[in-house]
Design an enzyme around this catalytic site. Structure first.
Site, mmCIF file in Angstrom:
data_model
loop_
_atom_site.group_PDB
_atom_site.id
_atom_site.type_symbol
_atom_site.label_atom_id
_atom_site.label_comp_id
_atom_site.label_asym_id
_atom_site.label_seq_id
_atom_site.Cartn_x
_atom_site.Cartn_y
_atom_site.Cartn_z
ATOM 1 N N GLY A 43 1.016 -0.699 0.025
ATOM 2 C CA GLY A 43 -0.044 -0.061 -0.288
ATOM 3 C C GLY A 43 0.700 0.968 0.079
ATOM 4 N N GLY A 46 4.310 0.489 2.386
ATOM 5 C CA GLY A 46 4.923 -0.523 1.667
ATOM 6 C C GLY A 46 5.502 0.164 0.598
ATOM 7 N N ARG A 338 -14.854 12.551 12.741
ATOM 8 C CA ARG A 338 -15.758 11.200 12.625
ATOM 9 C C ARG A 338 -16.184 10.516 13.879
ATOM 10 N NH1 ARG A 338 -11.474 9.250 8.083
ATOM 11 N NH2 ARG A 338 -11.928 10.138 6.371
#
Lengths: 646, 247
Positions: A43, A46, A338
């Site tokens: 991702g 990485g 959130r």
């Protein structure tokens, strides 16, 4: 008492990273070629790290379970990436991004790490533009920004509703370039099964080839885990189906500490659950809250009528609607963080005001369309509206979207020091897999920032400080070193055990049951009794799993049920640790809300005197309680206050 | 709704495959297509049969992992979506649904409905990037880029690498896929510098890996889940011709 050394450099918070870089160890080009680095996960963290290591001249081996590094779940991030560029001239600065992130995390993140994150945020935008990432632009040709929750400035860069995709494809391009150059060796459809520790240092991993089933050992002078979060423990989440916590969990069982596992982010704007067969939840980007207004009916009779299909949301006048976020939090309105938005939605639905199945609220674009026109709304959010329409079969340009909170991100993760090294020397954790930057709640558009910060601008420095002392360590022959041979044998034994049970329950049925236990007791609101129940139930379910799970097929071929069983076996252990962590934290902070600890208005109530620390758990054995280590959090550059968005 | 599923079963890359038929009952129209397959797989497990292997991951239409040729169409009977975004409301009670893997020499079958798309990675490795290292790059606002060019680059960049264009093309051509990257970078000043080299290297790799030529049928554009226009292929051809002419 504590064994934790977070290795925070000397100096004022603004000087720490420069001080670190000025004095750290480096590896010269000739020696870099002699050093191997293993990166697990492709991702943003990485992929960026592996590409950067390759460019520096290290020999890199990269692993992902997907068929291509481009599929990593970073790709699904929609809304954007934060940076302190202050291009809109609206009062932003590195300090303010740092401040907002620490405050957004409810004062439970490590100051020095967050400041560094804010510092390198600007470099990330420069890097991505240089790679050809097509960020949104204004007609003058310069970059556009929008705002996200928890900030009063517009600091979010974006590429339509596909920012994660574009950033990941940028990192994937950089990775491809290194694969082509031969510095990086790519292993796709390969899952990490264990970390190998030799003489106290991480020296490699054991993998399973998902097509052939081959179990293999790989050596590295250092190992980086960039394997994402463990939100899928809940079965239903916004994570990809394959996202899992196994790499982190294997590291934990080899001695890496797990930090704050109870800090889970529940994202307020997801498409509500439709039924029992549902496999995953789809996020509707937080960016929608720039223009969308969240409401439920003011009168409970109208909610009932809507649920029973007697009334449509468009029938209600402005006076009949309760824009509850604007009402409760006038300063931030629909752009509260959130955790706050999720709890407020749950509060309204629990009180009986929910729409749809009762577990939903409206996200309405009516006033934005009136103000800006449908074309502009289409340009900003077209792909999200299309996605919504395909799933729900309703046109959000005409009728408000229905949304409800869902598991999205894990702030908790592997404990790392300032260098992103875990408590095992030579083992690093980056991106969502570590715990370091978001405290108890992550702000929108900060996950992409952290993943790329870790991968492009932190690890390429800090890993050299470790490898500088490893230049005399020769590559090990994995077929001869006992630790590799043993680790491989253990993996094979573990798989054989799973295959031999041949019970009566499918992996998914057990995973769903775990998900229900977690959502009911370790979800948006937690209490002592529920958490104790969860621990008991998870323990019982784990026993059931090891007695009754059914894995068909063979271990030496492509076997999707075996892949799932391996992951769920770890979730069944990690879930218990999450509940334990949540039980011990007798306060409410960010995403961790203990019903016993709230203000009269129902806001989270922290206990700074007793809980201003990182809870790092050490594995002590399968049937032994884990040991808690505390890393005290010291705030020098920020005054710790009650988090207020009113 | 009750359905008959005709699915391609193939043990591994070297075995011969065949269609198998399954009955499935009580599927709700709000389920996604892959959720229907999940239910079918749970049913197969209960009967002691190995579940059907298919690729999927994000289940929100962006990772590009899901594939499937459904009733003769890549990603099934809807437009501008991936298989994971296809919902059962597109089918009727009593329907027979035929499911096949992508069929292309460039994408060999691994098992059942899963195919190997590493050829796509290889094409991009040949040059689908801007050759800059990490660090030492100019300020992001140092170069102004026209909004129109930038938006068009973004249109091309939305490619998810799923392979529908190849699977649907009668020539198994990967031209739309290659064009997306070449066109995206050709439209941006950062990518122009090595534009010629990129176009040639990516085309050469595509040819080596056994993908066919483009005969402008336009099928790829119709089945592309992101609705990417074949005008990008025209830009690829222009880039390639200009690069070849300079040799």
């Amino acid at each position: 008492m504590t064994k934790l050394d977070s290795k925070i450099p000397e100096g004022l918070v603004a000087e720490k990273w420069d001080n670190y870089k000025a004095h750290q160890g480096l590896v010269n080009p000739a020696n870099k070629r002699k050093l191997d680095i293993i990166v697990v996960g492709t991702g943003l963290a990485g992929g960026a790290a592996a590409a950067s290591f390759g460019e520096l001249g290290f020999k890199v081996k990269v692993f992902c379970y997907q068929d291509s590094p481009r599929r990593a779940h970073s790709i699904a991030a929609q809304g954007g990436i934060n940076a302190a560029k202050n291009y809109p001239n609206d009062g932003d600065s590195i300090y303010r991004l740092f401040y907002d992130t620490v405050k957004g995390g409810d004062y439970r993140a490590r100051e020095a790490n967050v400041y560094r994150l804010a510092q390198v945020s600007n470099d990330i935008i420069d890097q991505c533009v240089a790679q050809g990432v097509p960020f949104a632009r204004e007609y003058g040709g310069l970059l556009a920004n929008r705002s996200f929750g928890g900030a009063q400035v517009s600091r979010t860069f974006y590429a339509r509703g596909q920012t994660g995709q574009q950033l990941l494809l940028g990192a994937y391009g950089a990775l491809n370039r290194q694969i082509h150059a031969g510095t990086v060796e790519m292993h796709n459809r390969t899952e990490m099964m264990d970390v190998v520790v030799v003489d106290g240092k991480a020296r490699g991993i054991i993998t399973r080839n998902l097509i052939t089933g081959e179990i293999k050992a790989h050596f590295g002078h250092a190992v980086v885990l960039a394997t994402g979060g463990y939100g899928n423990l809940f079965f239903l989440s916004t994570n990809a189906m394959g996202s899992n916590g196994s790499a982190a969990w294997k590291a934990y069982k080899k001695g890496a500490y797990m930090a704050n596992p109870c800090y889970v982010q529940i994202h307020p704007t997801c498409i509500p659950v439709h039924g029992d067969f549902q496999s995953k939840l789809t996020l509707m980007s937080e960016s929608l809250r720039n223009d969308g207004r969240i409401w439920v009916p003011k009168n409970i009779e109208d909610s009932v009528a809507i649920r029973e299909g007697r009334l449509k949301p468009t029938d209600l006048t402005e006076e009949q609607r309760d824009y509850y976020l604007e009402r409760r939090y006038p300063a931030f309105g629909n752009l509260v963080p959130r955790d706050v938005a999720s709890r407020a939605a749950k509060e309204r639905c629990d009180a009986g005001f929910g729409v749809g199945t009762g577990q939903a609220v409206y996200l309405d674009f009516k006033s934005a369309i009136e103000r800006l026109g449908e074309d502009l709304i289409r340009e900003r959010y077209g792909n999200l509206f299309q996605m919504y329409e395909k799933i729900v079969d309703e046109n959000p340009y005409k009728t408000p979207m229905m949304i409800y909170p869902a598991i999205h991100y894990t702030m908790g993760g592997i404990w790392v020091d300032y260098e992103l090294m875990t408590s095992i020397p030579g083992l690093y954790a980056a991106g969502e897999a570590n715990f370091s930057d978001h405290g108890a709640n992550r702000l929108g558009a900060s996950a992409l920032m952290q993943g790329l910060a870790d991968g492009y601008f932190v690890l390429p420095f800090t890993i050299q400080n470790y490898l500088a002392d490893e230049i005399h360590t020769p590559r090990m022959n994995v077929d001869e070193v006992k630790e590799f041979i043993d680790a491989k044998a253990n993996v094979i034994a573990h798989i054989d055990k799973l295959m031999s049970i041949q019970g009566s329950r499918t992996v998914d049925s057990i995973h769903k049951e775990l998900g229900h236990i977690m959502w009911d007791n370790v979800g948006m609101a937690r209490n002592k009794k529920g958490l104790e129940t969860a621990i008991e139930k998870i323990s019982a379910l784990r026993k059931e799993f090891w007695k009754e799970v059914k894995v068909p097929g063979t271990a030496d071929s492509l076997n999707i049920e075996l892949e799932k069983a391996n992951r769920v076996a770890d979730f069944l252990e990690l879930g218990e640790l999450m509940a334990r962590d949540a039980l011990h934290r007798e306060e409410s902070a960010g995403g961790h809300f203990r019903e016993e600890h709230q203000t009269e208005e129902g806001e989270a109530k922290r206990d700074d005197a007793n809980f201003t620390y990182v809870a790092a758990w050490e594995y002590k054995g399968d049937d032994v309680a884990p040991e808690l280590h505390k890393e005290e959090l010291k705030y020098e550059a920020i005054e710790v206050k009650v988090r207020n968005y009113k | 709704m009750d359905l008959k599923i005709k699915a391609w079963r193939q043990k591994d890359a070297t075995s011969k495959g065949q269609f198998e038929e399954y009955q499935i009952a009580n599927i709700t129209e709000d389920s996604s297509f892959l959720e229907m397959l999940d239910v079918l797989n749970e049913q197969l497990l209960a009967q002691g049969t190995e579940p059907i292997a298919f690729d999927h991951d994000c289940r929100e239409g962006i990772c590009g992992m899901c594939s499937l040729y459904i009733n003769g169409r890549a990603h099934g009977p809807d437009t501008e979506i991936t298989t994971c975004q296809l919902h059962m409301r597109k089918f009727k009670d009593g329907d027979t649904i035929t499911i096949e893997p992508w069929r292309s020499g460039g994408f060999p079958v691994i098992k059942d409905l899963m195919v190997d798309r590493t050829a796509y990675d290889k094409i991009l490795q040949a040059g689908g990037y801007v050759s800059v290292n990490t660090g030492g790059v100019p300020d992001a606002n140092a170069i102004a880029i026209g909004k129109i060019e930038s938006d068009e680059a973004m249109d091309a960049a939305t490619c998810i690498g799923c392979g529908a264009c190849v699977a649907t093309c009668k020539n198994s051509s990967a031209m739309l896929f290659v064009a997306n990257k070449v066109s995206q970078l050709a439209l941006l000043p950062q990518g122009k510098v090595e534009g010629a080299r990129r176009a040639k290297a990516m085309i050469a790799t595509m040819d080596e890996l056994g993908f066919g030529n483009c005969t402008n049928t336009g099928a790829c554009e119709i089945e592309c889940p992101k609705g990417i226009s074949i005008s990008h292929i025209a830009r690829l051809n222009r880039e390639f011709l200009c690069a070849s002419a300079r040799d």
